[in-house]
Design a protein around this motif. Sequence first.
Motif, PDB file in Angstrom:
ATOM      1  N   SER A  19     -32.357  99.378 -50.616  1.00 15.81           N
ATOM      2  CA  SER A  19     -31.006  98.932 -50.965  1.00 15.81           C
ATOM      3  C   SER A  19     -30.033 100.119 -50.976  1.00 15.81           C
ATOM      4  O   SER A  19     -29.589 100.571 -52.011  1.00 15.81           O
ATOM      5  N   ARG A  22     -29.951 106.196 -52.001  1.00 14.78           N
ATOM      6  CA  ARG A  22     -30.062 106.389 -53.444  1.00 14.78           C
ATOM      7  C   ARG A  22     -30.676 107.750 -53.710  1.00 14.78           C
ATOM      8  O   ARG A  22     -31.770 108.045 -53.233  1.00 14.78           O
ATOM      9  N   ASP A 286     -28.568  93.958 -64.610  1.00 13.94           N
ATOM     10  CA  ASP A 286     -28.795  95.385 -64.352  1.00 13.94           C
ATOM     11  C   ASP A 286     -27.508  96.165 -64.067  1.00 13.94           C
ATOM     12  O   ASP A 286     -26.406  95.643 -64.233  1.00 13.94           O
ATOM     13  N   ASP A 288     -25.764  97.087 -61.429  1.00 16.34           N
ATOM     14  CA  ASP A 288     -24.738  96.535 -60.541  1.00 16.34           C
ATOM     15  C   ASP A 288     -24.629  95.015 -60.621  1.00 16.34           C
ATOM     16  O   ASP A 288     -23.963  94.398 -59.785  1.00 16.34           O
ATOM     17  N   ASP A 290     -26.737  92.493 -60.158  1.00 13.67           N
ATOM     18  CA  ASP A 290     -27.391  91.534 -59.262  1.00 13.67           C
ATOM     19  C   ASP A 290     -28.744  91.054 -59.783  1.00 13.67           C
ATOM     20  O   ASP A 290     -29.279  90.071 -59.286  1.00 13.67           O
ATOM     21  N   THR A 353     -39.619  92.907 -48.782  1.00 17.86           N
ATOM     22  CA  THR A 353     -38.841  93.214 -49.978  1.00 17.86           C
ATOM     23  C   THR A 353     -37.431  93.696 -49.621  1.00 17.86           C
ATOM     24  O   THR A 353     -37.261  94.502 -48.712  1.00 17.86           O
ATOM     25  N   GLY A 354     -36.445  93.224 -50.349  1.00 12.31           N
ATOM     26  CA  GLY A 354     -35.049  93.638 -50.132  1.00 12.31           C
ATOM     27  C   GLY A 354     -34.208  92.448 -49.690  1.00 12.31           C
ATOM     28  O   GLY A 354     -34.635  91.647 -48.854  1.00 12.31           O
ATOM     29  N   TRP A 355     -33.018  92.342 -50.283  1.00 13.61           N
ATOM     30  CA  TRP A 355     -32.207  91.143 -50.046  1.00 13.61           C
ATOM     31  C   TRP A 355     -31.716  91.040 -48.603  1.00 13.61           C
ATOM     32  O   TRP A 355     -31.366  89.965 -48.118  1.00 13.61           O
ATOM     33  N   GLU A 372     -36.665  87.257 -55.683  1.00 10.12           N
ATOM     34  CA  GLU A 372     -37.625  88.358 -55.652  1.00 10.12           C
ATOM     35  C   GLU A 372     -38.227  88.500 -57.047  1.00 10.12           C
ATOM     36  O   GLU A 372     -37.550  88.261 -58.054  1.00 10.12           O
ATOM     37  N   GLU A 373     -39.482  88.952 -57.069  1.00 10.66           N
ATOM     38  CA  GLU A 373     -40.159  89.138 -58.344  1.00 10.66           C
ATOM     39  C   GLU A 373     -39.489  90.197 -59.217  1.00 10.66           C
ATOM     40  O   GLU A 373     -39.728  90.266 -60.417  1.00 10.66           O
ATOM     41  N   SER A 374     -38.667  91.031 -58.586  1.00  9.98           N
ATOM     42  CA  SER A 374     -38.034  92.156 -59.279  1.00  9.98           C
ATOM     43  C   SER A 374     -36.763  91.712 -60.011  1.00  9.98           C
ATOM     44  O   SER A 374     -35.777  92.438 -60.015  1.00  9.98           O
ATOM     45  N   ARG A 423     -46.503  92.922 -62.434  1.00 11.99           N
ATOM     46  CA  ARG A 423     -46.364  94.069 -61.522  1.00 11.99           C
ATOM     47  C   ARG A 423     -46.648  95.345 -62.292  1.00 11.99           C
ATOM     48  O   ARG A 423     -46.091  95.559 -63.368  1.00 11.99           O
ATOM     49  N   ARG A 493     -47.570  98.075 -52.423  1.00 10.27           N
ATOM     50  CA  ARG A 493     -46.572  98.692 -51.544  1.00 10.27           C
ATOM     51  C   ARG A 493     -45.917  99.870 -52.258  1.00 10.27           C
ATOM     52  O   ARG A 493     -46.024 100.008 -53.478  1.00 10.27           O
ATOM     53  N   SER A 495     -42.419 101.858 -53.250  1.00 10.63           N
ATOM     54  CA  SER A 495     -41.008 101.555 -53.486  1.00 10.63           C
ATOM     55  C   SER A 495     -40.115 102.235 -52.452  1.00 10.63           C
ATOM     56  O   SER A 495     -40.408 103.337 -51.987  1.00 10.63           O
ATOM     57  N   THR A 497     -36.765 102.472 -53.352  1.00 10.34           N
ATOM     58  CA  THR A 497     -35.546 102.767 -54.120  1.00 10.34           C
ATOM     59  C   THR A 497     -35.718 103.959 -55.058  1.00 10.34           C
ATOM     60  O   THR A 497     -34.751 104.426 -55.639  1.00 10.34           O
TER      61      THR A 497
END
Length: 552
Positions: A19, A22, A286, A288, A290, A353-355, A372-374, A423, A493, A495, A497
């Motif tokens: 995303s 970063r 969070d 930002d 989302d 993973t990732g929008w 997403e699970e996150s 997780r 997996r 990360s 980010t």
Amino acid sequence: MTTTTVNTKPFLGQVPGTSGLRKAVSVFQQPHYVENFVQSIFNAAGASHGQTAGQTLILGGDGRFYNNHVIQVILKMAAANGFGRVMVGQNGILSTPATSCVIRKHKAMGGIILSASHNPGGPDGDFGIKFNTANGGPAPEKITADIYARSLAISHYTIFDSGLDSGDVDVAQLGLKRLGDMDVEVIDPVADYAELMESLFDFNKISTMIKSGKLTICFDAMHAVNGPYAQDILVKRLGAHSGSLINCVPLTDFGGGHPDPNLAHAHQLVEIMNGPDAPEFGAASDGDGDRNMILGRNFFVTPSDSLAVLAANAKLVPGYSAGIAGIARSMPTSMACDRVADDLGVACFETPTGWKFFGNLMDSDQVTLCGEESFGTGSNHVREKDGLWAVLMWLNILAVREQSVEDIMRDHWRRFGRNYYSRHDYEEIDLDAANALVEHLRGQTATLKGQTFGAYRVEAADDFSYTDPVDGSVSAKQGVRVLFEGGSRIVFRLSGTGTKGATLRVYVERFETDPSHHDQDTQKTLADLIKIAEELAQIHHRTGRAAPTVIT
Ligand code: VG1
Ligand code: CO
């Protein structure tokens, strides 16, 4: 004011991850670092969109440390790059979902969001820059790869050079300003977004329930961007008591915390929801805005379950009363929503993973809800996950069903079965060890099928690869998954980010149909699978870690 061309040299590693770009704030503070990346965005965006000249760009951020400075840099660079108009959130503020909403509503060519999302902020924290395209969603991999390629070849950037601070645009006052030939429109960061929310939900019904005291709530913005959004929507429009909001004043360092809405980091909310005077419904979002965490009285809803429940109940909400076209979930997200999709007779997609991977599916009307699970849930109302939207979905469903969060969840499990899910994150581990661990797992995928580990027999194993059904693009090596007979699963997996070393994520899931077994402790019921994960990945041996840093 004049446009200046500044010579520069590439920085290695300006790679947009899951995303956006970063990094630690100190990395962004290197001379030319921000400018190089922003010019690379403009060059890539111009190439894919035809041009930047005369176009509209949306600009905002989550208000973290360095936000104000970078807002001014981008305004000056946008003017020098020929943009026609930048719409910037007042004081440089726009949540991620609000940016997506504003891009779509005002038909902008794209937007830049300054955020490192749930990563800590402040001078010693992280900063981030992400680019969203005209559909309002995160730039797809084709464009992020182009941005990176251009960052490696960059030799100059252009900026309005007026002496660093003297040419700053006043972004504190709403209204239209000029910067050279460019319009700068300072907009209310909440207005367009709140209007969109009013169009989707039954605000009358929700506010009647809230005002009557039948639906009590607590919302925690974690000192991040959603504070003003919650104030406007939950308090002003829906009539919640102002005491229903906690940590709703945004701070540049989020009060020193991790603005990550999970049981580990949103502890103040968790205490309230587990306390004697707990309200009916609790939620947090969070950095930002989302992500979301949903809690009932003394009850935690996993994000994967939340997606499944929202899908099963979507018809109760005005914006989705005609039914949903389909559901998409990221691969590691639990398979709870798959059975809801089956039941509804709609398609269910599994993406990396990732929008950004949901964009094409929503643009082509193949899916309505994504998750997403996150702690990410959203719909096709924008092209980002949306924390407050998820809160309003739940509030609307609670107002219609007049049941508790826990009762709704237990009903759901009785009907569809329960996916116990957790997780385990191993943060800041050695990068080489992490890569070797993943290679070791990849090496086993071919031979795992048919092997038995205690009560579990492997049905399939692979390294997830996704072919986008709309544009045919292939994203390979998206995580190793081991599927067991009966619907249980382990996924591994790294990360995309994190900013320090590597972060290994291990996702563990066990499917249980028997309602008399729906009351178990998650970690205990997953213990055998967690052991199998250790056995397969040799986490302790390879990383030196005997236990995860964060469990969600
Ligand atoms: C994490 C999550 C992922 C989410 C991403 C961005 O990525 O696992 O599901 O989309 O963060 O979330 P990773 O690569 O670290 O696992 V956030 O709220 O920017 O912005
Ligand atoms: Co976020």
